[in-house]
Design a protein around this motif. Structure first.
Motif, PDB file in Angstrom:
ATOM      1  N   PRO A 128       0.830  -1.207   0.000  1.00  0.00           N
ATOM      2  CA  PRO A 128       0.000   0.000   0.000  1.00  0.00           C
ATOM      3  C   PRO A 128       0.864   1.256   0.000  1.00  0.00           C
ATOM      4  N   THR A 129       0.361   2.287  -0.664  1.00  0.00           N
ATOM      5  CA  THR A 129       1.082   3.560  -0.703  1.00  0.00           C
ATOM      6  C   THR A 129       0.647   4.481   0.430  1.00  0.00           C
ATOM      7  N   ALA A 130      -0.497   4.187   1.062  1.00  0.00           N
ATOM      8  CA  ALA A 130      -1.001   5.025   2.153  1.00  0.00           C
ATOM      9  C   ALA A 130      -2.014   4.230   2.964  1.00  0.00           C
ATOM     10  N   THR A 131      -2.331   4.768   4.127  1.00  0.00           N
ATOM     11  CA  THR A 131      -3.367   4.207   4.982  1.00  0.00           C
ATOM     12  C   THR A 131      -4.310   5.343   5.351  1.00  0.00           C
ATOM     13  N   TRP A 132      -5.595   5.147   5.120  1.00  0.00           N
ATOM     14  CA  TRP A 132      -6.616   6.140   5.437  1.00  0.00           C
ATOM     15  C   TRP A 132      -7.602   5.535   6.432  1.00  0.00           C
ATOM     16  N   ILE A 133      -8.329   6.394   7.147  1.00  0.00           N
ATOM     17  CA  ILE A 133      -9.326   5.961   8.120  1.00  0.00           C
ATOM     18  C   ILE A 133     -10.677   6.557   7.732  1.00  0.00           C
ATOM     19  N   ILE A 134     -11.724   5.746   7.735  1.00  0.00           N
ATOM     20  CA  ILE A 134     -13.065   6.268   7.487  1.00  0.00           C
ATOM     21  C   ILE A 134     -13.540   6.924   8.777  1.00  0.00           C
ATOM     22  N   ASP A 135     -13.701   8.236   8.722  1.00  0.00           N
ATOM     23  CA  ASP A 135     -14.113   9.012   9.891  1.00  0.00           C
ATOM     24  C   ASP A 135     -15.624   8.999  10.063  1.00  0.00           C
ATOM     25  N   ALA A 136     -16.369   9.167   8.969  1.00  0.00           N
ATOM     26  CA  ALA A 136     -17.830   9.233   9.061  1.00  0.00           C
ATOM     27  C   ALA A 136     -18.442   8.881   7.716  1.00  0.00           C
ATOM     28  N   LEU A 137     -19.644   8.347   7.785  1.00  0.00           N
ATOM     29  CA  LEU A 137     -20.441   8.083   6.599  1.00  0.00           C
ATOM     30  C   LEU A 137     -21.675   8.973   6.699  1.00  0.00           C
ATOM     31  N   GLU A 138     -21.863   9.834   5.708  1.00  0.00           N
ATOM     32  CA  GLU A 138     -22.970  10.789   5.734  1.00  0.00           C
ATOM     33  C   GLU A 138     -23.618  10.837   4.363  1.00  0.00           C
ATOM     34  N   ARG A 161     -24.414  10.089   0.881  1.00  0.00           N
ATOM     35  CA  ARG A 161     -23.690   9.353  -0.158  1.00  0.00           C
ATOM     36  C   ARG A 161     -22.184   9.573  -0.090  1.00  0.00           C
ATOM     37  N   LEU A 162     -21.734  10.201   0.994  1.00  0.00           N
ATOM     38  CA  LEU A 162     -20.311  10.526   1.119  1.00  0.00           C
ATOM     39  C   LEU A 162     -19.688   9.865   2.340  1.00  0.00           C
ATOM     40  N   ALA A 163     -18.394   9.667   2.238  1.00  0.00           N
ATOM     41  CA  ALA A 163     -17.593   9.198   3.366  1.00  0.00           C
ATOM     42  C   ALA A 163     -16.524  10.246   3.634  1.00  0.00           C
ATOM     43  N   LEU A 220     -15.214  11.336   0.028  1.00  0.00           N
ATOM     44  CA  LEU A 220     -15.231  10.407  -1.098  1.00  0.00           C
ATOM     45  C   LEU A 220     -16.649   9.890  -1.277  1.00  0.00           C
ATOM     46  N   SER A 221     -16.988   9.531  -2.474  1.00  0.00           N
ATOM     47  CA  SER A 221     -18.265   8.891  -2.751  1.00  0.00           C
ATOM     48  C   SER A 221     -18.289   7.522  -2.083  1.00  0.00           C
ATOM     49  N   LEU A 222     -19.435   7.157  -1.500  1.00  0.00           N
ATOM     50  CA  LEU A 222     -19.541   5.829  -0.896  1.00  0.00           C
ATOM     51  C   LEU A 222     -19.261   4.731  -1.917  1.00  0.00           C
ATOM     52  N   SER A 223     -19.588   4.983  -3.165  1.00  0.00           N
ATOM     53  CA  SER A 223     -19.372   3.970  -4.198  1.00  0.00           C
ATOM     54  C   SER A 223     -17.895   3.702  -4.464  1.00  0.00           C
TER      55      SER A 223
END
Length: 96
Positions: free
Chosen positions: A12-22, A24-26, A38-41
């Motif tokens: 992997p080139t990076a590690t991200w964390i999903i903070d919230a889902l709102e 259709r967006l994350a 980001l788009s949920l899709s």
């Protein structure tokens, strides 16, 4: 963002964390602490708040994969911190 990991590099080139889902967006926290929407899709199926995402870049395209082991490790650490805080809390009702 494609989700087919078969064409992406193994590291992997990076590690991200999903903070919230709102809606259709994350809201995703990047390694430098910046947040982006980001788009949920564009997320892997089954992604949820708190999940750690491994980011694979290949020729300008990104592939995201949930790192289940790291997610579980971080959740367990957060739960341990919460449990420690709750042990120090006074028993019974609090009068203000």
């Amino acid at each position: 963002m494609p989700q087919d990991h078969s064409e992406a590099p193994d590291v992997p080139t990076a590690t991200w964390i999903i903070d919230a889902l709102e809606g259709r967006l994350a809201r995703v926290e990047l390694e430098d602490g910046e947040t982006v929407d980001l788009s949920l899709s564009s997320l892997p199926p089954g992604a949820r708040e708190g999940d750690v995402l491994r980011v694979f870049e290949d020729g300008g395209d990104f592939t995201l994969e949930i790192d289940h082991a790291e997610t579980a490790r971080r959740r367990a650490g957060a739960q341990a911190q919460l449990d420690a805080l709750n042990q120090a809390a006074p028993a019974g009702e609090i009068d203000l």
